[in-house]
Scaffold this active site. Structure first.
Site, mmCIF file in Angstrom:
data_model
loop_
_atom_site.group_PDB
_atom_site.id
_atom_site.type_symbol
_atom_site.label_atom_id
_atom_site.label_comp_id
_atom_site.label_asym_id
_atom_site.label_seq_id
_atom_site.Cartn_x
_atom_site.Cartn_y
_atom_site.Cartn_z
ATOM 1 N N HIS A 35 -17.194 -10.315 -27.251
ATOM 2 C CA HIS A 35 -17.482 -11.591 -26.588
ATOM 3 C C HIS A 35 -16.205 -12.298 -26.142
ATOM 4 C CE1 HIS A 35 -19.407 -15.413 -25.708
ATOM 5 N NE2 HIS A 35 -18.673 -16.026 -26.614
ATOM 6 N N ASP A 38 -18.188 -18.730 -22.036
ATOM 7 C CA ASP A 38 -19.088 -19.289 -23.033
ATOM 8 C C ASP A 38 -19.423 -20.748 -22.670
ATOM 9 O OD1 ASP A 38 -20.130 -18.556 -25.976
ATOM 10 O OD2 ASP A 38 -19.299 -20.587 -26.084
#
Length: 292
Positions: free
Chosen positions: A272, A107
């Protein structure tokens, strides 16, 4: 559960005149640096780091502005640019005697890792980026109603003042939203870890917003300049992503291929927060990367 990685030593490492990073170090062997994402701290790597420490020196910092690392009060874009944050990581690794190292980021940490690979190719031997697109490609890919998935990107790109006020007014709800919505397996982030993330984010709203605002300004400029110059990632690169590119109408592998000459692009069926939801797959991919 403690808020540290079991078996790792903790250090405070000066990396710039006004910034020191909170860094966990464990294991022995060739070095791997792991960079966390949003809305997390270095603790997101706890499983992968412990696995890799069996045969690597594993360096796991909190990024500038996050966790227990310093949060410069100057929240200008240059202060929180990925270029500046990448330089922090190179300095931190050098402080432990490593001028060359493998680098993996998730991320926001993947954006820092990407910039480090472009700016410091002599230092970064191998690069892994988890569930992200390069900054310029991300902004170009988001359009129309599908861009709603990235509402936080647009919110935190606004001029200083309003985003910080809005998020501070309901910080726990704001940051918890992403932990809830982005996890396919919420149990992978147990309550004590979740509490650690929320505590860290609550105390870092201005710097987190500054990090995101930089990605809508100076970070785009840096990526555009590199694209115009034909710059790319010269080291072996592994990208691990969910299949959200198909849903949003772009080919993630093609976008990454434009930057990486030696690319292993993998689609995985996890949430994620893949380093927490499927640490074995991530650790295996990183071991395979450093053998290339």
């Amino acid at each position: 559960m403690t808020r540290t990685i079991s078996g790792f030593d903790y250090h405070r490492v000066p990396v710039a005149d006004d910034v020191a990073l909170h860094v966990a170090v464990g294991g022995t062997g060739t070095p791997i640096v792991l960079l966390h994402g949003f809305p997390q701290t270095h603790l997101m790597w706890r499983h992968v780091a412990a696995d890799l420490a069996a045969d690597h020196t594993v360096i796991v910092p909190d990024l500038r502005g996050y966790g227990a690392s310093d949060k410069p009060a100057d929240t200008g874009a240059d202060t929180y640019s990925k270029r500046r944050m990448a330089a922090d990581i190179v300095a931190a690794a050098a402080a432990f005697g490593h001028d060359r190292f493998a680098l993996a980021g998730h991320d926001r940490g993947a954006l820092v890792a990407f910039r480090a690979g472009l700016d410091h190719p002599d230092a970064v031997t191998h690069l892994a980026c988890l569930d992200v697109l390069p900054t310029l490609d991300m902004w170009e890919a988001l359009r129309g109603a599908t861009a709603a998935v990235g509402f936080h990107l647009y919110l935190m790109a606004q001029p200083p003042g309003l985003p910080e006020q809005m998020i501070c007014a309901s910080a726990d709800a704001f940051f918890a939203h992403f932990l809830d919505q982005w996890a396919k397996d919420p149990a992978a982030i147990p309550p004590p870890v979740r509490a650690a993330y929320l505590d860290a984010c609550r105390d870092a709203v201005p710097s987190i917003v500054a990090d995101y605002r930089a990605s809508a300004t100076v970070d785009i400029d840096h990526d555009r300049a590199d694209r115009a110059a034909g710059a790319g990632l010269s080291m072996p690169v592994t990208v691990i992503q969910q299949n959200w590119g198909a849903a949003l109408g772009f080919d993630a592998a093609a976008l990454w291929s434009s930057w990486a000459r030696d690319l292993d692009h993998r689609i995985v069926d996890v949430g994620h927060f893949m380093a927490e939801e499927d640490p074995e797959t991530v650790a295996t991919a990183l071991r395979e990367l450093v053998q290339r």
